[in-house]
Enzyme design. Structure first.
Site, PDB file in Angstrom:
ATOM      1  NE  ARG A   1       5.023   2.538   5.887  1.00  0.00           N
ATOM      2  CZ  ARG A   1       4.981   3.711   5.279  1.00  0.00           C
ATOM      3  NH1 ARG A   1       5.855   3.990   4.329  1.00  0.00           N
ATOM      4  NH2 ARG A   1       4.069   4.597   5.594  1.00  0.00           N
TER       5      ARG A   1
ATOM      6  NE  ARG B   1      -3.737  -0.113   2.047  1.00  0.00           N
ATOM      7  CZ  ARG B   1      -4.237  -1.042   2.867  1.00  0.00           C
ATOM      8  NH1 ARG B   1      -3.902  -1.037   4.125  1.00  0.00           N
ATOM      9  NH2 ARG B   1      -5.029  -1.976   2.412  1.00  0.00           N
ATOM     10  CE1 TYR B   2       0.426   4.326   4.214  1.00  0.00           C
ATOM     11  CE2 TYR B   2       0.542   2.043   4.934  1.00  0.00           C
ATOM     12  CZ  TYR B   2      -0.036   3.290   5.005  1.00  0.00           C
ATOM     13  OH  TYR B   2      -1.079   3.508   5.864  1.00  0.00           O
TER      14      TYR B   2
ATOM     15  CG  ASP C   1      -5.770   1.250   8.280  1.00  0.00           C
ATOM     16  OD1 ASP C   1      -5.386   1.809   7.239  1.00  0.00           O
ATOM     17  OD2 ASP C   1      -5.225   0.242   8.747  1.00  0.00           O
TER      18      ASP C   1
ATOM     19  CB  CYS D   1      -5.229 -15.704  16.129  1.00  0.00           C
ATOM     20  SG  CYS D   1      -5.095 -14.542  14.771  1.00  0.00           S
TER      21      CYS D   1
ATOM     22  CE  LYS E   1      -1.246   1.418  10.163  1.00  0.00           C
ATOM     23  NZ  LYS E   1      -0.838   0.868   8.833  1.00  0.00           N
TER      24      LYS E   1
ATOM     25  CG  ASP F   1     -10.150  -1.139  10.669  1.00  0.00           C
ATOM     26  OD1 ASP F   1      -9.875   0.068  10.561  1.00  0.00           O
ATOM     27  OD2 ASP F   1      -9.293  -2.039  10.736  1.00  0.00           O
TER      28      ASP F   1
ATOM     29  NE  ARG G   1      -5.099  -8.501   8.012  1.00  0.00           N
ATOM     30  CZ  ARG G   1      -3.919  -8.211   8.568  1.00  0.00           C
ATOM     31  NH1 ARG G   1      -3.440  -8.950   9.547  1.00  0.00           N
ATOM     32  NH2 ARG G   1      -3.208  -7.179   8.137  1.00  0.00           N
TER      33      ARG G   1
ATOM     34  CB  CYS H   1      -9.319 -10.109  18.788  1.00  0.00           C
ATOM     35  SG  CYS H   1      -7.697 -10.463  19.497  1.00  0.00           S
TER      36      CYS H   1
ATOM     37  CB  CYS I   1     -10.252  -9.838  14.333  1.00  0.00           C
ATOM     38  SG  CYS I   1      -9.010 -10.187  13.063  1.00  0.00           S
TER      39      CYS I   1
END
Length: 437
Positions: free
Chosen positions: A125, A121-122, A339, A134, A346, A302, A143, A138, A141
């Protein structure tokens, strides 16, 4: 370390021959992760109402549950409704409420994937997804679309293709390992990934995002820290959302990482009913820095499906920043970010401290509400620049300097790029121009 009464109850319910050594074995913890309602009730010695059981069952059919015995033991069974541990780990029927605007992939990670396991995306990086497993699922989450989906676990072949993309893209200097949780890979597998990345000359920094210090602190072992130390510089961002998660076991894990020379950061998600309180957040950041962890990001929750009950107004995040900036050490203050949906990345959101400005003076306010001015130079004459960056022997004459193409707002500010405006592709006025042509 001794086990708490709740931990004694849990370990004896799982295996009456188990002991402290088993409890501190991260693989034992993973083998006994709690994935169903009956086990949840048995281990905690509680019984939910029929209505609660039905809501629980309906939710896990769409969004599975997995909780380590360690994290389960932190739940306050006397007040589960308001307990931050319970609310982050146990399914809620509110997750089935999908609102207009909710998305399965709000950050467009799949669309920004030019190679297997890669989100790029950037400019400099990339995100390298190395695991979809995991230690705990969570409930907040981003995702959730991949949680519990065995078909999305990346293979070694897929990861190799992602690493090859990094190897063939010299602009990439920073690689973030994420998932899932990279620390659920074996030591040998993780060592292989880090070795491959370290062999790429243009990769300067490797980062790892993990929640194991929070939900599975026993994963941080001397063997793991030795691997991380071997591949320095490796940075780790963990994910504490509430100060109650910083237990003695968590502090021990963080100390092992810090003592190995690993820089530690923390990414907190702002969650309604869990940490949307200035006092809670201040307590969290203070405990983090006492354990050598720098608060890095405070995320606005999100727009993933099933998270609407966790979202707060953006104003709540601003209020929390107002309670931190000036009221505690600067390095205790995380950057509050949204985000951006659609993969925009971000976007920092801050209180407004710049009130006004004129030709050579700016008007500012501080955390107390004091309004002040800063006098700018009457005549600012920068170092002479002939705008010829390729032959610059002044400010750009730096060792290892690498001139790259400007992107976005930087294009409008740079002297070597002739762009004068950025126009959205859907701009109606420009569409009319094309039609007239």
């Amino acid at each position: 370390m001794t086990l708490s009464p709740t931990q004694e109850q849990i370990i004896n319910s799982i295996d009456d021959k188990a002991n402290l050594s088993n409890w501190k074995d991260w693989k034992w913890q993973m083998r006994h992760s709690v994935r169903d309602l009956d086990t949840f009730e048995t281990l905690l010695g509680i019984q939910l109402t029929p209505e609660q059981r039905k809501a629980f069952t309906d939710t896990v059919e769409k969004f599975p549950m997995s909780i380590t015995p360690y994290y389960l033991s932190l739940i306050n069974t006397d007040d589960m409704k308001n307990d931050p541990i319970f609310r982050q780990s146990v399914p809620s029927p509110d997750e089935l409420r999908i609102l207009k605007g909710d998305m399965s992939d709000p950050l467009h990670e799949d669309q920004d994937s030019p190679a297997p396991c890669i989100t790029h995306r950037y400019p400099d990086r990339v995100l390298l997804l190395v695991s979809n497993t995991c230690p705990m699922y969570c409930r907040h989450c981003t995702r959730k679309r991949k949680v519990g989906d065995q078909d999305t676990i990346p293979t070694k072949s897929a990861i190799s293709k992602g690493i090859e993309y990094i190897r063939n893209t010299p602009a990439i200097r920073d690689v973030l390992l994420s998932g899932g949780d990279p620390f659920l890979l074996s030591d040998e597998y993780l060592d292989w990934i880090l070795t491959e990345l370290r062999s790429i000359e243009h990769v300067e920094i490797i980062r790892i995002g993990t929640r194991t210090p929070v939900v599975l602190p026993y994963r941080i072992t001397p063997e793991l820290t030795a691997i991380l130390k071997k591949h320095q510089p490796v940075w780790i961002n963990t994910h504490f959302n509430h100060s109650r998660e910083i237990t003695q076991s968590a502090r021990t894990a963080l100390a092992m990482l810090a003592d190995a020379g690993v820089p530690l950061g923390n990414q907190t998600v702002l969650l309604s009913g869990i940490n949307d309180c200035p006092r809670i957040m201040k307590s969290l950041v203070h405990k983090l820095v006492r354990n050598r962890v720098r608060p890095y990001y405070l995320y606005q929750c999100d727009l993933s499906e099933g998270l609407s009950h966790f979202r707060t107004p953006v104003g709540k995040g601003i209020e929390i920043l107002e309670s931190l900036i000036g009221h505690t050490s600067g390095f205790c203050v995380p950057t509050y970010v949204i985000d951006a949906p659609g993969g925009g990345g971000k976007i920092p959101v801050m209180p407004n401290y710049l009130i006004s400005w004129s030709t050579n003076k700016v008007v500012l306010r501080n955390y107390e509400g004091v309004i002040t001015t800063y006098k700018e130079p009457d005549s600012y004459e920068p170092t002479f620049c002939d705008r010829n960056c390729d032959s610059c022997d002044l400010m750009l004459n730096l060792d290892d300097a690498d001139e790259t193409k400007a992107i976005g707002i930087e294009q409008l500010l740079s002297d070597y790029d002739q762009t004068i405006s950025l126009v959205p592709a859907s701009n109606a006025r420009h569409s009319r121009r094309k039609a007239e042509d």
